[in-house]
Design a protein around this motif. Structure first.
Motif, mmCIF file in Angstrom:
data_model
loop_
_atom_site.group_PDB
_atom_site.id
_atom_site.type_symbol
_atom_site.label_atom_id
_atom_site.label_comp_id
_atom_site.label_asym_id
_atom_site.label_seq_id
_atom_site.Cartn_x
_atom_site.Cartn_y
_atom_site.Cartn_z
ATOM 1 N N MET A 173 44.474 47.365 41.844
ATOM 2 C CA MET A 173 45.322 46.173 41.906
ATOM 3 C C MET A 173 45.991 45.854 40.563
ATOM 4 O O MET A 173 46.816 44.954 40.471
ATOM 5 N N LYS A 174 45.610 46.575 39.514
ATOM 6 C CA LYS A 174 46.175 46.405 38.180
ATOM 7 C C LYS A 174 45.996 44.982 37.647
ATOM 8 O O LYS A 174 46.871 44.440 36.973
ATOM 9 N N GLU A 175 44.829 44.402 37.954
ATOM 10 C CA GLU A 175 44.518 43.068 37.477
ATOM 11 C C GLU A 175 43.017 42.835 37.572
ATOM 12 O O GLU A 175 42.324 43.539 38.302
ATOM 13 N N PRO A 176 42.524 41.842 36.833
ATOM 14 C CA PRO A 176 41.107 41.503 36.965
ATOM 15 C C PRO A 176 40.794 41.106 38.407
ATOM 16 O O PRO A 176 41.614 40.450 39.073
ATOM 17 N N THR A 177 39.621 41.481 38.863
ATOM 18 C CA THR A 177 39.260 41.189 40.254
ATOM 19 C C THR A 177 39.194 39.694 40.525
ATOM 20 O O THR A 177 39.423 39.269 41.655
ATOM 21 N N LYS A 178 38.925 38.875 39.517
ATOM 22 C CA LYS A 178 38.874 37.426 39.715
ATOM 23 C C LYS A 178 40.225 36.876 40.138
ATOM 24 O O LYS A 178 40.296 35.792 40.721
ATOM 25 N N ASP A 179 41.306 37.608 39.889
ATOM 26 C CA ASP A 179 42.652 37.161 40.229
ATOM 27 C C ASP A 179 43.132 37.659 41.592
ATOM 28 O O ASP A 179 44.203 37.260 42.042
ATOM 29 N N ILE A 180 42.373 38.524 42.233
ATOM 30 C CA ILE A 180 42.787 39.101 43.515
ATOM 31 C C ILE A 180 42.625 38.111 44.664
ATOM 32 O O ILE A 180 43.455 38.066 45.574
ATOM 33 N N SER A 181 41.590 37.316 44.630
ATOM 34 C CA SER A 181 41.228 36.452 45.755
ATOM 35 C C SER A 181 42.377 35.582 46.244
ATOM 36 O O SER A 181 42.597 35.452 47.450
ATOM 37 N N LYS A 182 43.138 35.007 45.333
ATOM 38 C CA LYS A 182 44.214 34.096 45.723
ATOM 39 C C LYS A 182 45.278 34.795 46.580
ATOM 40 O O LYS A 182 45.916 34.158 47.420
ATOM 41 N N ASP A 183 45.453 36.089 46.396
ATOM 42 C CA ASP A 183 46.489 36.828 47.119
ATOM 43 C C ASP A 183 46.055 37.312 48.495
ATOM 44 O O ASP A 183 46.897 37.748 49.283
#
Length: 139
Positions: free
Chosen positions: A67-77
């Motif tokens: 996802m090319k981002e920290p996993t903590k930032d995936i949830s919102k999407d």
């Protein structure tokens, strides 16, 4: 940085830093260092870490790369109504969408990721941040 970003002595320092942070917090975790090809380069499972963490730490590292981002930032999407809703199910449960996975970005490029699992998500995130900081240091 050395040519081989995943040199064994460096990975051992990263694991040691993560263990020290986990001990400071008072939780046992599994730590996974993964390169950009999604190949685990080193995994360490602390003696009293939950067994599930040995599965989740590599998933978190993979997810941070994918996802090319920290996993903590995936949830919102991936929430209902969000742009990537149901992505987790489309990936057969491979995607981890909670804190504890951080991509390793060097000179603007993702070179791999670190995943940590075993504590509360805030603990996993703090341990992972410590590991990433050690990985990116110039020691």
């Amino acid at each position: 940085m050395t040519e081989n970003l995943f040199e064994i002595k460096k990975m051992e320092r990263v694991i040691d830093a993560a263990i020290a942070k986990a001990n400071e917090i008072g939780t046992d975790v599994t730590i996974c260092l993964m390169d950009i090809t999604n190949t685990p380069q080193m995994i360490y499972h602390m003696p009293n870490a939950n067994l599930v963490s040995s599965t989740l730490a590599p998933k978190k590292a993979w997810s941070a790369i994918a996802m090319k981002e920290p996993t903590k930032d995936i949830s919102k999407d991936i929430q209902p109504g969000a742009s990537l809703y149901q992505m987790e199910t489309m990936l057969d449960g491979r995607l981890a969408s909670f804190a504890g996975g951080i991509p390793l970005v060097i000179d603007g490029e993702i070179k791999g990721a670190i995943g940590v699992s075993g504590g509360a998500t805030t603990e996993d995130q703090a341990i992972c941040e410590t590991a990433v900081e050690e990985f990116l240091s110039e020691k």
